[in-house]
Design a protein around this motif. Structure first.
Motif, PDB file in Angstrom:
ATOM      1  N   CYS A 125     -29.263  42.011   3.220  1.00 10.91           N
ATOM      2  CA  CYS A 125     -28.455  42.413   3.607  1.00 10.91           C
ATOM      3  C   CYS A 125     -27.662  41.532   4.433  1.00 10.91           C
ATOM      4  O   CYS A 125     -26.431  41.942   5.143  1.00 10.91           O
ATOM      5  N   MET A 126     -28.190  40.611   5.285  1.00  8.53           N
ATOM      6  CA  MET A 126     -27.842  39.333   6.570  1.00  8.53           C
ATOM      7  C   MET A 126     -27.081  38.288   5.294  1.00  8.53           C
ATOM      8  O   MET A 126     -25.465  38.445   6.143  1.00  8.53           O
ATOM      9  N   ILE A 127     -27.210  38.346   4.543  1.00  6.29           N
ATOM     10  CA  ILE A 127     -26.530  37.705   4.222  1.00  6.29           C
ATOM     11  C   ILE A 127     -25.176  38.137   3.488  1.00  6.29           C
ATOM     12  O   ILE A 127     -24.243  37.908   3.381  1.00  6.29           O
ATOM     13  N   LEU A 184     -33.447  33.120  -2.267  1.00  6.91           N
ATOM     14  CA  LEU A 184     -33.075  31.588  -2.321  1.00  6.91           C
ATOM     15  C   LEU A 184     -31.846  31.490  -3.282  1.00  6.91           C
ATOM     16  O   LEU A 184     -31.012  30.798  -2.762  1.00  6.91           O
ATOM     17  N   LEU A 185     -31.501  32.367  -3.989  1.00 13.52           N
ATOM     18  CA  LEU A 185     -31.112  32.744  -5.194  1.00 13.52           C
ATOM     19  C   LEU A 185     -29.172  33.404  -4.287  1.00 13.52           C
ATOM     20  O   LEU A 185     -28.529  33.156  -4.759  1.00 13.52           O
ATOM     21  N   THR A 186     -30.428  33.937  -3.948  1.00 18.67           N
ATOM     22  CA  THR A 186     -29.100  34.859  -2.848  1.00 18.67           C
ATOM     23  C   THR A 186     -28.790  34.669  -1.290  1.00 18.67           C
ATOM     24  O   THR A 186     -27.064  34.651  -1.424  1.00 18.67           O
ATOM     25  N   GLY A 187     -29.028  33.609  -1.696  1.00 20.78           N
ATOM     26  CA  GLY A 187     -28.679  32.634   0.040  1.00 20.78           C
ATOM     27  C   GLY A 187     -28.026  31.345  -0.462  1.00 20.78           C
ATOM     28  O   GLY A 187     -26.665  31.337   0.085  1.00 20.78           O
ATOM     29  N   THR A 199     -44.980  41.246  -4.682  1.00 17.01           N
ATOM     30  CA  THR A 199     -43.766  40.887  -3.941  1.00 17.01           C
ATOM     31  C   THR A 199     -43.625  40.063  -3.451  1.00 17.01           C
ATOM     32  O   THR A 199     -42.249  39.531  -3.008  1.00 17.01           O
ATOM     33  N   LYS A 200     -44.272  38.688  -3.251  1.00 17.38           N
ATOM     34  CA  LYS A 200     -44.330  37.284  -2.068  1.00 17.38           C
ATOM     35  C   LYS A 200     -43.028  36.802  -3.064  1.00 17.38           C
ATOM     36  O   LYS A 200     -42.250  36.273  -2.454  1.00 17.38           O
ATOM     37  N   ILE A 201     -43.141  36.701  -4.672  1.00 14.48           N
ATOM     38  CA  ILE A 201     -42.679  35.792  -4.991  1.00 14.48           C
ATOM     39  C   ILE A 201     -41.021  36.333  -5.549  1.00 14.48           C
ATOM     40  O   ILE A 201     -40.854  35.224  -5.940  1.00 14.48           O
ATOM     41  N   CYS A 202     -41.020  37.782  -5.734  1.00 17.68           N
ATOM     42  CA  CYS A 202     -40.362  38.592  -5.992  1.00 17.68           C
ATOM     43  C   CYS A 202     -39.065  38.103  -4.090  1.00 17.68           C
ATOM     44  O   CYS A 202     -37.959  37.994  -4.353  1.00 17.68           O
ATOM     45  N   SER A 203     -39.332  38.166  -3.857  1.00 15.41           N
ATOM     46  CA  SER A 203     -38.974  37.988  -2.269  1.00 15.41           C
ATOM     47  C   SER A 203     -38.701  36.296  -2.313  1.00 15.41           C
ATOM     48  O   SER A 203     -37.058  36.633  -2.046  1.00 15.41           O
ATOM     49  N   ILE A 204     -39.325  35.259  -2.743  1.00 11.30           N
ATOM     50  CA  ILE A 204     -38.944  33.814  -2.666  1.00 11.30           C
ATOM     51  C   ILE A 204     -37.228  33.859  -3.164  1.00 11.30           C
ATOM     52  O   ILE A 204     -36.619  33.146  -3.242  1.00 11.30           O
ATOM     53  N   SER A 216     -25.998  36.727  -9.354  1.00 10.22           N
ATOM     54  CA  SER A 216     -26.743  37.828 -10.268  1.00 10.22           C
ATOM     55  C   SER A 216     -26.985  37.196 -11.690  1.00 10.22           C
ATOM     56  O   SER A 216     -28.477  37.983 -12.105  1.00 10.22           O
ATOM     57  N   ILE A 217     -26.281  36.682 -11.752  1.00 10.28           N
ATOM     58  CA  ILE A 217     -26.745  36.746 -13.231  1.00 10.28           C
ATOM     59  C   ILE A 217     -27.982  35.125 -13.875  1.00 10.28           C
ATOM     60  O   ILE A 217     -28.418  35.368 -14.541  1.00 10.28           O
ATOM     61  N   ALA A 218     -27.641  34.432 -12.704  1.00 11.65           N
ATOM     62  CA  ALA A 218     -28.912  33.983 -12.254  1.00 11.65           C
ATOM     63  C   ALA A 218     -30.094  34.197 -12.001  1.00 11.65           C
ATOM     64  O   ALA A 218     -31.473  33.849 -12.272  1.00 11.65           O
ATOM     65  N   LYS A 219     -30.411  35.521 -10.812  1.00 12.62           N
ATOM     66  CA  LYS A 219     -30.908  36.564 -10.333  1.00 12.62           C
ATOM     67  C   LYS A 219     -31.980  36.950 -11.973  1.00 12.62           C
ATOM     68  O   LYS A 219     -33.408  37.341 -11.986  1.00 12.62           O
TER      69      LYS A 219
END
Length: 452
Positions: free
Chosen positions: A262-264, A402-405, A393-398, A432-435
């Motif tokens: 959300c911040m991004i 990274l990709l959203t940022g 959940t940790k790997i999901c967040s990483i 989005s494609i990359a994620k």
């Protein structure tokens, strides 16, 4: 646990089991989409400045959901895994702790938003006084009473963890109907109701959320739900510290991911604001239209999350892999359909919300570019649900952070070219494609390790 009252997700045909759980959740997601679109459609009558103001105020409602997801995800996964093991007491303890954390977070977030409304809105550098006034009104009402949406979020997760997705669907259906009735009455002042405009939209939203919460709480005490863990929740009893630790361990990365996401988006919105209120309105309304894709994917992901968690608790890894494959085929198909609609009919869709010609043109470009990544977005959401069900959940967040940022530097580069504003839209689509690709490959690797 008496499996007659709650759905056992560890046995039976996979397709039928997932469908039985997922369809009501997906229907609830459609209702959520209709809920948001209804608001924007009526606010759109007031003009692009009102839409932009609601969009800015609504950004902080979205930010609040990141915080709430700690309790929701941590509670849902732990309750589902406990159900899979047949440990009723643990499921009840996790549900109690999740609801306690939900209430604490809600009160803290509301207090911060009400005290620091102006400094928080100043972040967006809104140059138009009217847009700013709309944002302030909407934010104070919706964030001040965010407790209702918080509880709805967590209650839905705990219901779903037990294999019960019908009750949240019924609650959301009733809430949608109420919102559709209240919106025109309060926004435009039809009949004896005063014309409240943006404040009316906020009041309609909060009232509908309260009704959804009341219906879900009432559902706990129906005779057929005697084995619902929510029936035995001790909201004012402190649980063992290991319970809270487990919820935070699983839900913490999800909360961090949601909050940073959300911040991004807020930083990107600030970049969009440089192109005027019409650009802001397009981004906010476009996001609500796009929710027909990600809300549906998130709904199916919620079902898959409970399916994976229960089967992981029961040690049935092969069933997890098969369930993911079935879900993937369904969601990719849906994403392709949404892409076709967005790319082929952008003007028809945009004209439902915008009436100024210049804003309409911006919206058409947005719909076409964003539409190209919908299938990948569905893959991302679905895979996050599956990995979270495994406790990963940790790997999901990483991956997500990274990709959203990367959207921010990519958007800065692209807007500096001849693309201008559309460079921001391309940054959203390309990431989005990359994620979608990276998350799918990650699940393949994780599931392969489970089988070894």
């Amino acid at each position: 646990m008496n499996k007659k009252q709650q759905t056992d997700l560890t046995n039976g045909p996979i397709v039928q089991t997932l469908a039985k759980l997922a369809l009501p959740i997906m229907a609830s997601s459609f209702l959520g989409t209709a809920y948001n679109i209804t608001d924007m459609a009526w606010i759109g009558v007031l003009g692009s400045k009102a839409v932009a103001g609601v969009g800015m105020g609504g950004m902080y409602v979205w930010l609040s959901q990141g915080l709430c997801s700690l309790a929701r995800m941590g509670g849902q996964v732990n309750v589902a895994q406990s159900c899979g093991r047949g440990d009723t007491k643990a499921a009840r303890d996790y549900a109690s702790a999740a609801l306690q954390l939900t209430c604490i977070f809600a009160f803290l977030f509301s207090a911060v938003c009400l005290i620091f409304t102006r400094p928080l809105l100043d972040f967006f550098h809104l140059g138009d006084p009217q847009t700013y006034a709309h944002a302030e009104i909407y934010m104070k009402i919706t964030c001040g009473l965010v407790i209702f949406s918080y509880l709805n979020y967590t209650l839905t997760g705990i219901y779903t963890a037990q294999g019960n997705s019908k009750t949240p669907f019924i609650a959301n259906l009733i809430g949608l109907v109420m919102n559709m009735i209240l919106d025109p009455l309060l926004v435009l002042g039809i009949g004896p109701c005063p014309r409240l405009e943006v404040a009316g939209a906020a009041i309609a939203t909060v009232t509908a959320q309260f009704i959804v919460m009341a219906v879900m709480i009432a559902g706990v005490f129906q005779k057929k739900n005697q084995d619902n863990v929510l029936r035995h929740v001790h909201l004012f009893s402190i649980q063992d510290r290991t319970i809270y630790h487990s919820i935070c361990r699983i839900g913490g990365p999800t909360a961090l991911q949601g909050t940073l996401y959300c911040m991004i988006s807020m930083v990107l919105t600030r970049m969009v604001s440089a192109f005027g209120p019409g650009a802001i309105a397009t981004q906010r309304v476009g996001g609500q239209i796009e929710s027909i894709s990600w809300n549906t994917a998130d709904g199916f992901a919620t079902a898959l999350n409970s399916f994976v968690a229960q089967n992981y608790g029961a040690g049935k890894t092969d069933r997890i892999r098969k369930g993911y494959k079935v879900s993937m085929k369904i969601m990719i198909t849906w994403g392709v359909i949404v892409t076709a609609v967005f790319v082929l009919f952008p003007r028809q869709i945009s004209s439902l919300f915008f009436y100024e010609p210049e804003v309409l043109e911006i919206a058409v470009g947005y719909m076409i570019i964003i539409g190209l990544g919908e299938a990948f977005l569905c893959v991302e959401m679905l895979t996050i649900g599956a990995l979270s069900g495994l406790g990963k959940t940790k790997i999901c967040s990483i991956i997500s952070i990274l990709l959203t940022g990367s959207r921010i530097p990519l958007a800065l580069v692209l807007t500096g070219t001849s693309l201008g504003l559309t460079g921001i839209w391309w940054a959203l689509t390309l990431t989005s494609i990359a994620k979608g690709i990276v998350f799918n490959l990650t699940f393949r690797r994780v599931s392969h390790r489970l089988e070894q």
